[in-house]
Design an enzyme around this catalytic site. Structure first.
Site, PDB file in Angstrom:
ATOM      1  N   ASP A   1      -8.351   0.726   7.081  1.00 14.56           N
ATOM      2  CA  ASP A   1      -8.257  -0.313   8.103  1.00 14.56           C
ATOM      3  C   ASP A   1      -6.798  -0.518   8.476  1.00 14.56           C
ATOM      4  O   ASP A   1      -6.443  -1.500   9.100  1.00 14.56           O
ATOM      5  CB  ASP A   1      -8.934  -1.616   7.662  1.00 14.56           C
TER       6      ASP A   1
ATOM      7  N   LYS B   1       0.822  -1.215   0.000  1.00 16.83           N
ATOM      8  CA  LYS B   1       0.000   0.000   0.000  1.00 16.83           C
ATOM      9  C   LYS B   1       0.852   1.258   0.000  1.00 16.83           C
ATOM     10  O   LYS B   1       0.377   2.332  -0.364  1.00 16.83           O
ATOM     11  CB  LYS B   1      -0.899  -0.004   1.232  1.00 16.83           C
TER      12      LYS B   1
HETATM   13  C1  LIG Z   1      -2.301  -6.091   3.118  1.00 17.86           C
HETATM   14  C2  LIG Z   1      -3.422  -5.859   2.177  1.00 17.86           C
HETATM   15  N1  LIG Z   1      -3.648  -6.742   1.199  1.00 17.86           N
HETATM   16  C3  LIG Z   1      -4.648  -6.568   0.327  1.00 17.86           C
HETATM   17  C4  LIG Z   1      -5.500  -5.477   0.399  1.00 17.86           C
HETATM   18  C5  LIG Z   1      -6.633  -5.362  -0.566  1.00 17.86           C
HETATM   19  O1  LIG Z   1      -6.505  -4.281  -1.432  1.00 17.86           O
HETATM   20  P1  LIG Z   1      -7.816  -3.690  -2.133  1.00 17.86           P
HETATM   21  O2  LIG Z   1      -8.661  -3.070  -1.058  1.00 17.86           O
HETATM   22  O3  LIG Z   1      -7.281  -2.713  -3.103  1.00 17.86           O
HETATM   23  O4  LIG Z   1      -8.531  -4.834  -2.760  1.00 17.86           O
HETATM   24  C6  LIG Z   1      -5.305  -4.538   1.410  1.00 17.86           C
HETATM   25  C7  LIG Z   1      -6.171  -3.389   1.525  1.00 17.86           C
HETATM   26  O5  LIG Z   1      -6.075  -2.574   2.411  1.00 17.86           O
HETATM   27  C8  LIG Z   1      -4.246  -4.720   2.321  1.00 17.86           C
HETATM   28  O6  LIG Z   1      -4.008  -3.864   3.305  1.00 17.86           O
END
Ligand SMILES: Cc1ncc(COP(=O)(O)O)c(C=O)c1O
Length: 415
Positions: A137, A88
């Site tokens: 989150d 992210k």
């Molecule tokens: C560690 C991690 N993996 C995957 C995701 C999923 O990403 P998206 O919300 O773009 O589908 C998030 C989203 O916050 C995340 O923090």
């Protein structure tokens, strides 16, 4: 059995997407207006200049490949990304920069200013007077807060009642003001939007909705830097046949899908999008053939995936692009974190957080059943790519789940 019926095995579900145009259609112009290789090149040129940039490692896990009876496993490990612990770091921070640039261009009337001009001392005071905000989150807010700190603007981040104090502190450590609101992720999104309107903050959301598309495009475009790194690291190695990718609002999955589709065309791997069964908005949208909202407290240990509303831009890409969708329950994620942390079957020990492991967990579950393997086209030659999207972004929770700290995990000798 109807090929496109929802399959269930215990708490795991699989749905083959009837609208997937796996190899019959190129990545077309309408999708390029959302994510494109051209816009990726801009993102890459900017992000590689950020302090501390280095491609994250692409690992090979022969032990896991043998366990799943597949040809090979590529594991893109995002735990070390910019010291923020997740992929992210690429998206939110890049979108902050792009947003500040748009504001600066509007303020000066000079549309030829570029991202490099954000560092010009002449604009310092203007930038310091702007405030960016988002709901999170954990990981997205951390990226936005970090991007704001580096760029020199103000930042207010909204978290919901299930976000751990470890994650709250991580965001606050970048100087952002953190506001905790009752309810779930979607409630925090609404609060952030209301306060932004009242105080003139600029929302840097990772999810798109009607009337709000530019920023989430930039967020997703930032993620494509990770995808290109993986393609470069694989190089002339065995081509990837499948990607199992976790979904929250779908931005990460869409970035992976779009970039591989445009780069690889008909040779692109099959994409399987994986969600927690308590927050399966992508799965449910796929089954119904249109974006649907999932309600409830969405409370899953996979905190980054606890989203009930799909990003509309992501849906545009994922609906034709995703081969299959899967859902899992929390226990599968916990077991997979422990499996990866153990130096096992010749694989090096790996620190993977709760949301990082959903793709691996789903692939392991699918590989255990002959008819599911066949349904997604996995065999002993398959080369599977995972994007392990976070490390121990909540160190205390990680230690409680795995029984070792990240440091202890990494100190183990492979067996
Ligand atoms: C560690 C991690 N993996 C995957 C995701 C999923 O990403 P998206 O919300 O773009 O589908 C998030 C989203 O916050 C995340 O923090």
């Amino acid at each position: 059995m109807n090929k496109h019926a929802v399959r269930e095995q215990g708490a795991v579900q699989l749905y083959l997407n009837p609208r997937c145009v796996q190899d019959s259609q190129e990545y077309d112009a309408s999708l390029q207006s959302i994510l494109s290789v051209a816009a990726f090149e801009q993102a890459q040129a900017s992000i590689v200049q950020w302090p501390g940039y280095a491609p994250t490692p692409l690992r090979h896990l022969p032990g896991l490949a043998a366990q799943m009876k597949v040809g090979g496993v590529y594991y893109k490990d995002e735990a070390g990304r910019f010291g923020l612990g997740s992929f992210k770091a690429l998206g939110g921070a890049y979108a902050v920069n792009r947003l500040l640039l748009r504001q600066l261009q509007a303020h000066t009337g000079n549309t030829s200013l570029t991202l490099d001009d954000l560092k010009n001392p002449a604009y310092k005071d203007f930038i310091a007077g702007l405030t960016v905000t988002c709901a999170t989150d954990g990981n997205h807010g951390r990226s936005v807060a970090w991007g704001a700190k580096n760029a020199g603007c103000q930042c207010v981040i909204y978290i919901h009642e299930h976000v751990s104090t470890g994650r709250e502190q991580a965001i606050a450590s970048y100087g952002a003001k953190v506001v905790r609101v009752p309810g779930n992720y979607d409630d925090s999104v609404r609060q952030a939007a209301e306060d932004a309107k009242e105080h003139g903050y600029f929302v840097v959301s990772d999810t798109s909705y009607p009337g709000y598309m530019d920023v989430p495009k930039d967020v997703m475009q930032g993620y494509t830097v990770m995808v290109q790194e993986a393609l470069d690291q694989i190089g002339s190695g065995k081509p990837v046949s499948h990607v199992f990718i976790q979904g929250g609002v779908g931005g990460l999955a869409a970035a992976v899908c779009a970039h591989m589709w445009e780069r690889l065309g008909a040779q692109r791997p099959r994409l399987i999008v994986v969600e927690p069964n308590k927050a399966d908005c992508l799965f449910q949208s796929a089954v119904q053939g249109k974006p649907v909202t999932v309600t409830g407290d969405l409370n899953t240990v996979m905190a980054g995936l606890a989203c009930g509303e799909i990003s509309l831009l992501a849906w545009e890409i994922l609906d034709p692009g995703t081969y299959a969708y899967m859902t899992l329950e929390d226990d599968a994620a916990l077991q997979t974190m422990r499996r990866l942390a153990r130096a096992d079957k010749g694989d090096a020990p790996i620190v993977a957080g709760e949301s990082a492991v959903a793709g691996v967990a789903a692939c392991m579950a699918a590989c255990e059943q002959a008819d599911w393997r066949q349904a997604v086209g996995i065999d002993e030659n398959s080369q599977i790519l995972f994007f392990a999207s976070e490390g121990d972004t909540d160190a205390e929770l990680y230690q409680r789940i795995v029984g070792m700290s990240a440091k202890e995990v990494l100190a183990q000798e492979p067996v």
